[in-house]
Design a protein around this motif. Sequence first.
Motif, PDB file in Angstrom:
ATOM      1  N   ASN A 186       1.537   4.613 -11.415  1.00  0.00           N
ATOM      2  CA  ASN A 186       2.807   4.200 -10.822  1.00  0.00           C
ATOM      3  C   ASN A 186       3.072   4.880  -9.483  1.00  0.00           C
ATOM      4  N   SER A 187       2.063   5.550  -8.921  1.00  0.00           N
ATOM      5  CA  SER A 187       2.292   6.348  -7.725  1.00  0.00           C
ATOM      6  C   SER A 187       2.657   5.528  -6.500  1.00  0.00           C
ATOM      7  N   LEU A 188       2.373   4.232  -6.518  1.00  0.00           N
ATOM      8  CA  LEU A 188       2.695   3.380  -5.367  1.00  0.00           C
ATOM      9  C   LEU A 188       4.015   2.631  -5.534  1.00  0.00           C
ATOM     10  N   ARG A 189       4.610   2.712  -6.694  1.00  0.00           N
ATOM     11  CA  ARG A 189       5.847   1.968  -6.943  1.00  0.00           C
ATOM     12  C   ARG A 189       6.949   2.466  -6.013  1.00  0.00           C
ATOM     13  N   GLY A 190       7.518   1.532  -5.252  1.00  0.00           N
ATOM     14  CA  GLY A 190       8.605   1.863  -4.339  1.00  0.00           C
ATOM     15  C   GLY A 190       8.164   2.416  -2.996  1.00  0.00           C
ATOM     16  N   LYS A 191       6.874   2.623  -2.816  1.00  0.00           N
ATOM     17  CA  LYS A 191       6.387   3.142  -1.542  1.00  0.00           C
ATOM     18  C   LYS A 191       6.401   2.043  -0.476  1.00  0.00           C
ATOM     19  N   ASN A 192       6.769   2.413   0.736  1.00  0.00           N
ATOM     20  CA  ASN A 192       6.756   1.480   1.862  1.00  0.00           C
ATOM     21  C   ASN A 192       5.438   1.641   2.620  1.00  0.00           C
ATOM     22  N   ILE A 193       4.562   0.661   2.482  1.00  0.00           N
ATOM     23  CA  ILE A 193       3.234   0.728   3.079  1.00  0.00           C
ATOM     24  C   ILE A 193       3.124  -0.311   4.197  1.00  0.00           C
ATOM     25  N   VAL A 194       2.857   0.146   5.411  1.00  0.00           N
ATOM     26  CA  VAL A 194       2.639  -0.750   6.546  1.00  0.00           C
ATOM     27  C   VAL A 194       1.142  -0.993   6.685  1.00  0.00           C
ATOM     28  N   ILE A 195       0.733  -2.254   6.601  1.00  0.00           N
ATOM     29  CA  ILE A 195      -0.669  -2.634   6.746  1.00  0.00           C
ATOM     30  C   ILE A 195      -0.844  -3.335   8.090  1.00  0.00           C
ATOM     31  N   ASP A 196      -1.720  -2.791   8.892  1.00  0.00           N
ATOM     32  CA  ASP A 196      -1.928  -3.277  10.257  1.00  0.00           C
ATOM     33  C   ASP A 196      -3.281  -3.972  10.379  1.00  0.00           C
ATOM     34  N   ALA A 197      -3.263  -5.296  10.512  1.00  0.00           N
ATOM     35  CA  ALA A 197      -4.494  -6.058  10.741  1.00  0.00           C
ATOM     36  C   ALA A 197      -4.872  -5.918  12.206  1.00  0.00           C
ATOM     37  N   GLY A 198      -5.954  -5.217  12.489  1.00  0.00           N
ATOM     38  CA  GLY A 198      -6.355  -4.949  13.863  1.00  0.00           C
ATOM     39  C   GLY A 198      -6.620  -6.217  14.669  1.00  0.00           C
ATOM     40  N   HIS A 199      -6.276  -6.122  15.976  1.00  0.00           N
ATOM     41  CA  HIS A 199      -6.537  -7.201  16.945  1.00  0.00           C
ATOM     42  C   HIS A 199      -5.714  -8.465  16.601  1.00  0.00           C
ATOM     43  N   GLY A 200      -6.144  -9.630  17.063  1.00  0.00           N
ATOM     44  CA  GLY A 200      -5.413 -10.871  16.807  1.00  0.00           C
ATOM     45  C   GLY A 200      -5.084 -11.632  18.071  1.00  0.00           C
ATOM     46  N   GLY A 201      -4.944 -12.947  17.944  1.00  0.00           N
ATOM     47  CA  GLY A 201      -4.597 -13.794  19.085  1.00  0.00           C
ATOM     48  C   GLY A 201      -5.659 -13.739  20.162  1.00  0.00           C
ATOM     49  N   ILE A 202      -5.233 -13.404  21.390  1.00  0.00           N
ATOM     50  CA  ILE A 202      -6.158 -13.365  22.524  1.00  0.00           C
ATOM     51  C   ILE A 202      -7.121 -12.182  22.454  1.00  0.00           C
ATOM     52  N   THR A 222      -6.248  -7.713   4.996  1.00  0.00           N
ATOM     53  CA  THR A 222      -4.854  -7.302   4.811  1.00  0.00           C
ATOM     54  C   THR A 222      -4.121  -8.249   3.872  1.00  0.00           C
ATOM     55  N   SER A 223      -4.487  -9.519   3.873  1.00  0.00           N
ATOM     56  CA  SER A 223      -3.854 -10.475   2.959  1.00  0.00           C
ATOM     57  C   SER A 223      -4.141 -10.093   1.503  1.00  0.00           C
ATOM     58  N   ARG A 224      -5.394  -9.784   1.202  1.00  0.00           N
ATOM     59  CA  ARG A 224      -5.756  -9.375  -0.163  1.00  0.00           C
ATOM     60  C   ARG A 224      -5.155  -8.018  -0.500  1.00  0.00           C
ATOM     61  N   LEU A 225      -5.167  -7.129   0.473  1.00  0.00           N
ATOM     62  CA  LEU A 225      -4.626  -5.792   0.277  1.00  0.00           C
ATOM     63  C   LEU A 225      -3.128  -5.840  -0.024  1.00  0.00           C
ATOM     64  N   ALA A 226      -2.402  -6.685   0.700  1.00  0.00           N
ATOM     65  CA  ALA A 226      -0.966  -6.818   0.487  1.00  0.00           C
ATOM     66  C   ALA A 226      -0.659  -7.293  -0.931  1.00  0.00           C
ATOM     67  N   SER A 227      -1.419  -8.255  -1.402  1.00  0.00           N
ATOM     68  CA  SER A 227      -1.201  -8.780  -2.760  1.00  0.00           C
ATOM     69  C   SER A 227      -1.422  -7.703  -3.813  1.00  0.00           C
ATOM     70  N   LEU A 228      -2.487  -6.920  -3.656  1.00  0.00           N
ATOM     71  CA  LEU A 228      -2.785  -5.860  -4.619  1.00  0.00           C
ATOM     72  C   LEU A 228      -1.725  -4.764  -4.606  1.00  0.00           C
ATOM     73  N   LEU A 229      -1.248  -4.410  -3.423  1.00  0.00           N
ATOM     74  CA  LEU A 229      -0.220  -3.383  -3.313  1.00  0.00           C
ATOM     75  C   LEU A 229       1.089  -3.826  -3.955  1.00  0.00           C
ATOM     76  N   LYS A 230       1.425  -5.092  -3.756  1.00  0.00           N
ATOM     77  CA  LYS A 230       2.651  -5.619  -4.364  1.00  0.00           C
ATOM     78  C   LYS A 230       2.567  -5.594  -5.885  1.00  0.00           C
ATOM     79  N   GLU A 231       1.362  -5.864  -6.409  1.00  0.00           N
ATOM     80  CA  GLU A 231       1.167  -5.798  -7.855  1.00  0.00           C
ATOM     81  C   GLU A 231       1.406  -4.382  -8.383  1.00  0.00           C
ATOM     82  N   LYS A 232       1.147  -3.389  -7.533  1.00  0.00           N
ATOM     83  CA  LYS A 232       1.361  -1.991  -7.911  1.00  0.00           C
ATOM     84  C   LYS A 232       2.807  -1.544  -7.713  1.00  0.00           C
ATOM     85  N   GLY A 233       3.646  -2.456  -7.216  1.00  0.00           N
ATOM     86  CA  GLY A 233       5.058  -2.129  -7.025  1.00  0.00           C
ATOM     87  C   GLY A 233       5.410  -1.590  -5.662  1.00  0.00           C
ATOM     88  N   ALA A 234       4.460  -1.630  -4.723  1.00  0.00           N
ATOM     89  CA  ALA A 234       4.735  -1.130  -3.377  1.00  0.00           C
ATOM     90  C   ALA A 234       5.484  -2.173  -2.548  1.00  0.00           C
TER      91      ALA A 234
END
Length: 366
Positions: A186-202, A222-234
């Motif tokens: 439960n260590s990630l429950r309630g944690k605010n995690i910012v995931i930064d997908a490097g680069h993008g666009g131009i 980052t899309s897969r990572l976000a889903s897994l983190l949300k499952e952990k309550g982050a």
Amino acid sequence: MKRLMVCILVITLLSGISQGVKASDNDVYTVGTSSLNIRNAPHINAPVIGSLQRGSVIQVDEKKYGWAKILYDGRTGWIASTYLYESSSNEAPETSYQKSNDGKIYVAGSHVRIRTGPGTDYKVIKIANQGDAYQVLDRKGQWVHIQVNSTQTGWIAGWLVSDSSQSRSSAVTRTSVSKSSSQTSNSLRGKNIVIDAGHGGIDPGTIGYNGSLEKNHTLATTSRLASLLKEKGANVILTRSSDRYLSLNRRVVISSSYNTDAFVSIHYNSSPAQLSHGVETYYYAGDADKSLAANILRNVTSQTGFQSNGVRFGDFYVLRENPKLAVLVELGYISNPSEESNIQSETYQIRAANGIVQGLSDYFSS
């Protein structure tokens, strides 16, 4: 020459057609960067007539072409709207602190940087930990001027401090309780995690041996990572969720705008030597950042089977200028044809994301 003059005339006429949006009386914004130039026209090369500091609240009269029109010192000015937040928006960094009865504030985050001035552009002079108390001297925008020691003063981000000593007592409680399996899960429950997908666009980032683009790999991860983190309550905040360009400063602003517990920047590597391979993690300063980088590296290499290239110091803008706990992860070399092939597979993406999640979990449960 005549054709050139005609083209210039047409462009001028077209630019005169209003494509702006008139603001209402409620369009009040907060400046979200350390210093924002005010120009006399909506153009990057227009003369600078002034500047606004982080936390300044302004009334916007009109928006067009990525610029916001304001009234400055009795005259019309223009500022880049990218660095503005609606004052009612949850994205705006909020300074919720008030002086406590003893005139002190308490650090509410971990590994908080104290700087020589009110902004992330200033030099770091000390790292503060959760529960540390400082006497308040002054306030400027979202920053608090504090007495660091008997001879030195500094500035600390207002969104990382509290007017209550509760954060200090909770820190003591946390260190005095032994780790259990339930705490780990439960260590990630309630944690605010910012995931930064490097680069993008131009900015495509590195280009793989077979032509794949780093910006696409980072977004997929980052899309897969976000889903897994949300499952952990982050609570997950993405700097970008689509193929769009984002400046390095904007990524740091996003991280600074939340009560962020950890910032993780996702990248894929490249080298002229096609046989270069493996995973590495980077940190800029402090034992906390280094510890998080080590936890993530250990778990990613365990999950993916890729070689560990170690935890390294990295003078990257998103780490150096970030007031939060921050690491950068290089998840393999797309310049290596074998690793590029693996990286593009769903299996690798899932395993890499699982490794990062477990690394975060291990760090916060330690």
